[in-house]
Write a protein that holds these residues in place. Structure first.
Motif, PDB file in Angstrom:
ATOM      1  N   LEU A   1     105.804  19.043  74.091  1.00  0.00           N
ATOM      2  CA  LEU A   1     105.276  18.307  75.241  1.00  0.00           C
ATOM      3  C   LEU A   1     106.402  18.070  76.245  1.00  0.00           C
ATOM      4  CD1 LEU A   1     102.897  15.575  73.778  1.00  0.00           C
ATOM      5  CD2 LEU A   1     102.353  17.195  75.568  1.00  0.00           C
ATOM      6  N   ALA A   2     106.224  18.595  77.458  1.00  0.00           N
ATOM      7  CA  ALA A   2     107.262  18.479  78.483  1.00  0.00           C
ATOM      8  C   ALA A   2     106.621  18.208  79.839  1.00  0.00           C
ATOM      9  CB  ALA A   2     108.094  19.753  78.540  1.00  0.00           C
ATOM     10  N   ALA A   3     107.440  17.738  80.767  1.00  0.00           N
ATOM     11  CA  ALA A   3     106.957  17.405  82.104  1.00  0.00           C
ATOM     12  C   ALA A   3     106.729  18.637  82.965  1.00  0.00           C
ATOM     13  CB  ALA A   3     107.965  16.482  82.796  1.00  0.00           C
ATOM     14  N   GLU A   4     107.330  19.750  82.623  1.00  0.00           N
ATOM     15  CA  GLU A   4     107.266  20.974  83.442  1.00  0.00           C
ATOM     16  C   GLU A   4     107.299  22.174  82.510  1.00  0.00           C
ATOM     17  OE1 GLU A   4     106.980  23.169  86.889  1.00  0.00           O
ATOM     18  OE2 GLU A   4     107.057  21.002  86.876  1.00  0.00           O
ATOM     19  N   GLY A   5     106.799  23.297  82.982  1.00  0.00           N
ATOM     20  CA  GLY A   5     106.899  24.535  82.224  1.00  0.00           C
ATOM     21  C   GLY A   5     105.720  24.836  81.321  1.00  0.00           C
ATOM     22  N   GLY A   6     104.578  24.204  81.580  1.00  0.00           N
ATOM     23  CA  GLY A   6     103.402  24.447  80.760  1.00  0.00           C
ATOM     24  C   GLY A   6     103.071  25.929  80.660  1.00  0.00           C
ATOM     25  N   GLY A   7     102.747  26.379  79.451  1.00  0.00           N
ATOM     26  CA  GLY A   7     102.405  27.769  79.218  1.00  0.00           C
ATOM     27  C   GLY A   7     103.586  28.629  78.804  1.00  0.00           C
ATOM     28  N   THR A   8     104.784  28.119  78.971  1.00  0.00           N
ATOM     29  CA  THR A   8     105.984  28.872  78.601  1.00  0.00           C
ATOM     30  C   THR A   8     106.069  28.980  77.082  1.00  0.00           C
ATOM     31  OG1 THR A   8     107.127  28.009  80.548  1.00  0.00           O
ATOM     32  CG2 THR A   8     108.498  28.959  78.819  1.00  0.00           C
ATOM     33  N   LYS A   9     106.412  30.167  76.608  1.00  0.00           N
ATOM     34  CA  LYS A   9     106.632  30.376  75.171  1.00  0.00           C
ATOM     35  C   LYS A   9     108.123  30.341  74.903  1.00  0.00           C
ATOM     36  CE  LYS A   9     102.503  31.495  73.450  1.00  0.00           C
ATOM     37  NZ  LYS A   9     101.872  30.935  72.301  1.00  0.00           N
ATOM     38  N   LEU A  10     108.513  29.520  73.946  1.00  0.00           N
ATOM     39  CA  LEU A  10     109.917  29.386  73.565  1.00  0.00           C
ATOM     40  C   LEU A  10     110.150  30.047  72.211  1.00  0.00           C
ATOM     41  CD1 LEU A  10     110.371  25.633  74.577  1.00  0.00           C
ATOM     42  CD2 LEU A  10     110.942  27.652  75.926  1.00  0.00           C
ATOM     43  N   LYS A  11     111.414  30.100  71.807  1.00  0.00           N
ATOM     44  CA  LYS A  11     111.755  30.684  70.510  1.00  0.00           C
ATOM     45  C   LYS A  11     110.993  29.984  69.397  1.00  0.00           C
ATOM     46  CE  LYS A  11     116.253  32.311  71.864  1.00  0.00           C
ATOM     47  NZ  LYS A  11     117.553  31.844  72.224  1.00  0.00           N
ATOM     48  N   GLY A  12     110.722  30.721  68.362  1.00  0.00           N
ATOM     49  CA  GLY A  12     109.994  30.149  67.235  1.00  0.00           C
ATOM     50  C   GLY A  12     108.504  30.047  67.494  1.00  0.00           C
ATOM     51  N   GLY A  13     108.025  30.675  68.583  1.00  0.00           N
ATOM     52  CA  GLY A  13     106.596  30.635  68.891  1.00  0.00           C
ATOM     53  C   GLY A  13     106.120  29.298  69.415  1.00  0.00           C
ATOM     54  N   VAL A  14     107.025  28.473  69.904  1.00  0.00           N
ATOM     55  CA  VAL A  14     106.658  27.154  70.425  1.00  0.00           C
ATOM     56  C   VAL A  14     106.107  27.305  71.836  1.00  0.00           C
ATOM     57  CG1 VAL A  14     107.525  24.870  71.055  1.00  0.00           C
ATOM     58  CG2 VAL A  14     108.421  26.023  69.027  1.00  0.00           C
ATOM     59  N   GLN A  15     104.941  26.715  72.071  1.00  0.00           N
ATOM     60  CA  GLN A  15     104.336  26.741  73.400  1.00  0.00           C
ATOM     61  C   GLN A  15     104.579  25.404  74.087  1.00  0.00           C
ATOM     62  OE1 GLN A  15     100.209  27.912  73.649  1.00  0.00           O
ATOM     63  NE2 GLN A  15      99.996  27.023  75.682  1.00  0.00           N
ATOM     64  N   VAL A  16     105.022  25.472  75.323  1.00  0.00           N
ATOM     65  CA  VAL A  16     105.220  24.265  76.119  1.00  0.00           C
ATOM     66  C   VAL A  16     103.872  23.855  76.705  1.00  0.00           C
ATOM     67  CG1 VAL A  16     106.391  23.257  78.115  1.00  0.00           C
ATOM     68  CG2 VAL A  16     107.586  24.936  76.687  1.00  0.00           C
ATOM     69  N   VAL A  17     103.541  22.578  76.575  1.00  0.00           N
ATOM     70  CA  VAL A  17     102.331  22.031  77.199  1.00  0.00           C
ATOM     71  C   VAL A  17     102.729  20.773  77.972  1.00  0.00           C
ATOM     72  CG1 VAL A  17     100.671  22.951  75.528  1.00  0.00           C
ATOM     73  CG2 VAL A  17     101.693  20.739  75.115  1.00  0.00           C
ATOM     74  N   THR A  18     102.026  20.536  79.053  1.00  0.00           N
ATOM     75  CA  THR A  18     102.269  19.339  79.853  1.00  0.00           C
ATOM     76  C   THR A  18     101.077  18.393  79.707  1.00  0.00           C
ATOM     77  OG1 THR A  18     101.242  20.235  81.848  1.00  0.00           O
ATOM     78  CG2 THR A  18     103.608  20.677  81.539  1.00  0.00           C
ATOM     79  N   PRO A  19     101.291  17.102  79.896  1.00  0.00           N
ATOM     80  CA  PRO A  19     100.174  16.159  79.814  1.00  0.00           C
ATOM     81  C   PRO A  19      99.099  16.409  80.868  1.00  0.00           C
ATOM     82  CG  PRO A  19     102.257  15.001  79.638  1.00  0.00           C
ATOM     83  CD  PRO A  19     102.575  16.417  80.014  1.00  0.00           C
TER      84      PRO A  19
END
Length: 157
Positions: free
Chosen positions: A105-123
């Protein structure tokens, strides 16, 4: 599953967004130049090339400012351990198919895929909003794209 460092995830996200920002700034400069270039002068009343370039440059400038604000928010976002979904939380969940999914969960970058298959989602997203406040053991029921999707939160850190 391997243990992921939220500090590493945050750094990776910031790096990716800074790269995006640099690309946007280059594109903005090109659009601004195109709008004011000598050859962009209208040849007749139907020629809107310069106007279109100026609209593009303005839109890019607005996106750049929004991204800069998002990066500033990420810079001060806490990644301290937490028990419930909030900005800076890493949530691991199991979907209906038994697959493990991870969300940061982050303030910016929703939809970004990070290492380890982690998906960034925003509120601001439906999924992010559904994860806010969730704790290990909570169930989440989402309706995305006309389909229902269920998740069970396995852990929050």
């Amino acid at each position: 599953m391997t243990k992921l460092s939220k500090k590493t995830l945050k750094s990776e996200l910031i790096s990716l967004l800074e790269s995006t920002l640099a690309t946007l700034e280059t594109a903005h400069a090109a659009a601004r130049e195109g709008a004011t270039h000598e050859e962009a002068k209208p040849e007749n009343d139907k020629d809107t090339r310069a106007l279109e370039q100026s609209y593009l440059a303005r839109g890019q400038a607005m996106r750049i400012e929004a991204l800069k604000a998002g990066l500033a928010s990420l810079g001060v976002m806490s990644i301290a351990p937490c028990e419930a979904g909030k900005l800076g939380a890493l949530l691991e969940a199991e979907d209906e198919d038994g697959e493990t999914v991870r969300y940061f969960l982050a303030a910016e970058g929703g939809g970004t895929k990070l290492k380890g298959g982690v998906q960034v989602v925003t509120p601001a997203s439906p999924l992010g909003a559904a994860l806010v406040g969730k704790r290990a053991g909570d169930e989440v029921e989402l309706k995305l794209g006309g389909k229902s999707r269920g998740l069970v939160i396995a852990s929050v850190s």
